[in-house]
Design a protein around this motif. Structure first.
Motif, PDB file in Angstrom:
ATOM      1  N   ARG A   1       1.138  -1.703   0.277  1.00 37.60           N
ATOM      2  CA  ARG A   1      -0.187  -0.262  -0.017  1.00 37.60           C
ATOM      3  C   ARG A   1       0.849   1.725  -0.314  1.00 37.60           C
ATOM      4  O   ARG A   1       0.001   2.318  -0.950  1.00 37.60           O
TER       5      ARG A   1
ATOM      6  N   SER B   1       0.349   4.153  -2.709  1.00 42.08           N
ATOM      7  CA  SER B   1       0.368   5.408  -2.462  1.00 42.08           C
ATOM      8  C   SER B   1       1.349   6.791  -2.849  1.00 42.08           C
ATOM      9  O   SER B   1       1.139   7.286  -3.488  1.00 42.08           O
TER      10      SER B   1
ATOM     11  N   CYS C   1      -3.629  12.074  -2.950  1.00 40.61           N
ATOM     12  CA  CYS C   1      -2.985  10.357  -3.401  1.00 40.61           C
ATOM     13  C   CYS C   1      -2.566   9.387  -2.464  1.00 40.61           C
ATOM     14  O   CYS C   1      -2.497   8.735  -2.493  1.00 40.61           O
ATOM     15  N   LEU C   2      -0.886  10.110  -1.227  1.00 31.73           N
ATOM     16  CA  LEU C   2      -0.956   9.650  -0.566  1.00 31.73           C
ATOM     17  C   LEU C   2      -1.587   8.957   0.897  1.00 31.73           C
ATOM     18  O   LEU C   2      -1.455   8.640   1.395  1.00 31.73           O
TER      19      LEU C   2
ATOM     20  N   HIS D   1      -5.006   8.070  -0.070  1.00 26.97           N
ATOM     21  CA  HIS D   1      -6.157   8.000   0.292  1.00 26.97           C
ATOM     22  C   HIS D   1      -6.662   6.255   0.428  1.00 26.97           C
ATOM     23  O   HIS D   1      -7.330   6.137   0.471  1.00 26.97           O
ATOM     24  N   ASP D   2      -5.416   5.492   0.463  1.00 25.63           N
ATOM     25  CA  ASP D   2      -5.661   4.389   1.293  1.00 25.63           C
ATOM     26  C   ASP D   2      -5.246   4.308   2.655  1.00 25.63           C
ATOM     27  O   ASP D   2      -5.441   2.950   3.598  1.00 25.63           O
TER      28      ASP D   2
ATOM     29  N   ASP E   1      -5.281   7.014  -9.110  1.00 25.05           N
ATOM     30  CA  ASP E   1      -5.689   5.538  -8.823  1.00 25.05           C
ATOM     31  C   ASP E   1      -5.300   4.481  -9.186  1.00 25.05           C
ATOM     32  O   ASP E   1      -4.603   3.741  -9.714  1.00 25.05           O
TER      33      ASP E   1
END
Length: 390
Positions: free
Chosen positions: A67, A71, A96-97, A99-100, A198
């Motif tokens: 992950r 990212s 972006c960094l 989002h997960d 993503d």
């Protein structure tokens, strides 16, 4: 350097943060979106992504994506697109960094297990959990819970897949009640760029990992007309080059094709909708950042291919079953005997059944793959089988 577009998010016009009484001021000459990005990078939740599943569970090989590396790759693609469109690169990168961050161990298999465990308590949703982690659980500050990110940052994360309509996941409903995020509208262009970045990243980097693991072959990929055409062009351009380098060129080239398609389509949609401000972006009633119809069709075919050949590969399915068993067993053990939880987490449980269930899920969702495996081994006395598929 591209100048700021009139429809870009402006840090000086931010709607602010949930908690406004932060003392000490900004540390250094940073915009509010730069501070958001830095808070994400310095967070414990972000660091844990280095041991959380992307596609392959707890891979032994150093070259497979997790992950965290995913990212970072999403952020690289997002910054390229944001810069070309004149958007705020710092907000895009931060989205972006982050989002997960809400993903539990073992990816979607872990999420499925938590969703089942919390079926009577509102369920579990990784995207809503991202907001929960950043707004309530990750709390390094004395003055407030959470990282206290800007409204634009939280809005973009909440709407990662577009507007959110009722019924809301319980975690998102609670957070939106405390700090309303206008969930029914589309998010900023920066958030839309993060979402499409993503897709571009995992569409292509999962091919790379699938090839490395032997789950995919070149012959498999050549069944897709768009990739077959690119492969022929690459072979013509680099005759006699080693196959492994040609394959990496194929993946790199496909990313470039998708990025350029997004740029062309997004510019056309912005112009066609007369978008001249951030308010216009949110009022457009549709996503302004996206693939062209032709590329959308190709990407849809690619996703179906990846599900058939990689994500639902028999080995992957078997591993996912084992991962779900680990998470389900951990939840059952902690629910039956909360004394197995660390003391700090026991203190959070309270008396309400639903609150206790959600606190246990918070603890498990924050685990890395390897920590979950270790905890399962301690709780059950057994080492789980089948959790390393590459």
């Amino acid at each position: 350097m591209t100048s700021r577009a009139p429809y870009a998010s402006d840090p000086d016009q931010s709607r602010g943060r949930e908690f406004t009484l932060e003392s000490g001021g900004a540390r250094g000459p940073r915009s509010v979106f730069q501070r958001d990005r830095d808070r994400i990078i310095h967070s414990i939740a972000f660091r844990r992504l280095r041991h959380k599943t992307q596609v392959f569970v707890a891979p032994d090989g150093d070259h497979y994506r997790v992950r965290l590396t995913h990212s970072l790759e999403v952020a690289q693609i997002g910054r390229v697109i944001a810069r070309a469109l004149g958007l705020d690169e710092d907000l895009t990168e931060a989205l972006c960094l982050a989002h997960d961050i809400g993903h539990p161990p073992f990816g979607h298999a872990g999420e499925d297990a938590l969703k089942a465990a919390l079926a009577d308590h509102g369920g579990f949703d990784h995207n809503a959990n991202t907001l929960r982690v950043l707004m309530r659980l990750e709390s390094p500050y004395i003055e407030h819970d959470g990282l206290n990110l800007t409204w634009e940052m939280l809005e973009g994360l909440a709407k990662h897949n577009g507007p959110v309509n009722a019924p809301l996941p319980w975690a998102l409903a609670q957070l939106d009640a405390a700090f309303p995020l206008d969930l029914a509208s589309h998010a900023s262009l920066e958030a839309q760029v993060a979402a499409i970045s993503d897709d571009i990243a995992y569409d292509n980097h999962d091919i790379d990992d699938g090839l490395r693991a032997g789950f995919l072959t070149l012959d498999d990929l050549l069944e897709l007309p768009s990739l077959a055409a690119q492969w022929r062009a690459i072979e013509t351009r680099y005759p006699g080059a080693p196959r492994d380098r040609l394959l990496r060129e194929l993946v790199r080239g496909q990313i470039g094709v998708m990025v350029n398609d997004v740029l062309g389509e997004t510019r056309a949609r912005i112009a066609g909708n007369g978008v001249a401000s951030v308010a216009d972006v949110r009022a457009a009633g549709r996503a302004l950042c996206g693939f062209s119809p032709e590329m959308q069709d190709q990407e849809r075919v690619l996703k179906r291919f990846m599900y058939d050949r990689l994500y639902l590969h028999p080995v992957q399915v078997t591993t996912a079953d084992a991962a779900r068993e680990v998470i389900a067993s951990l939840y059952a053990a902690y629910a039956a005997d909360p004394a197995l939880l660390p003391a700090s987490w026991q203190a959070r449980l309270g008396e309400d059944t639903t609150a206790r269930a959600r606190t246990i899920a918070d603890y498990i969702a924050g685990m890395t793959d390897r920590f979950a495996i270790d905890q399962y081994t301690q709780v059950t006395g057994c080492v789980p089988d089948g959790l390393r598929n590459v």
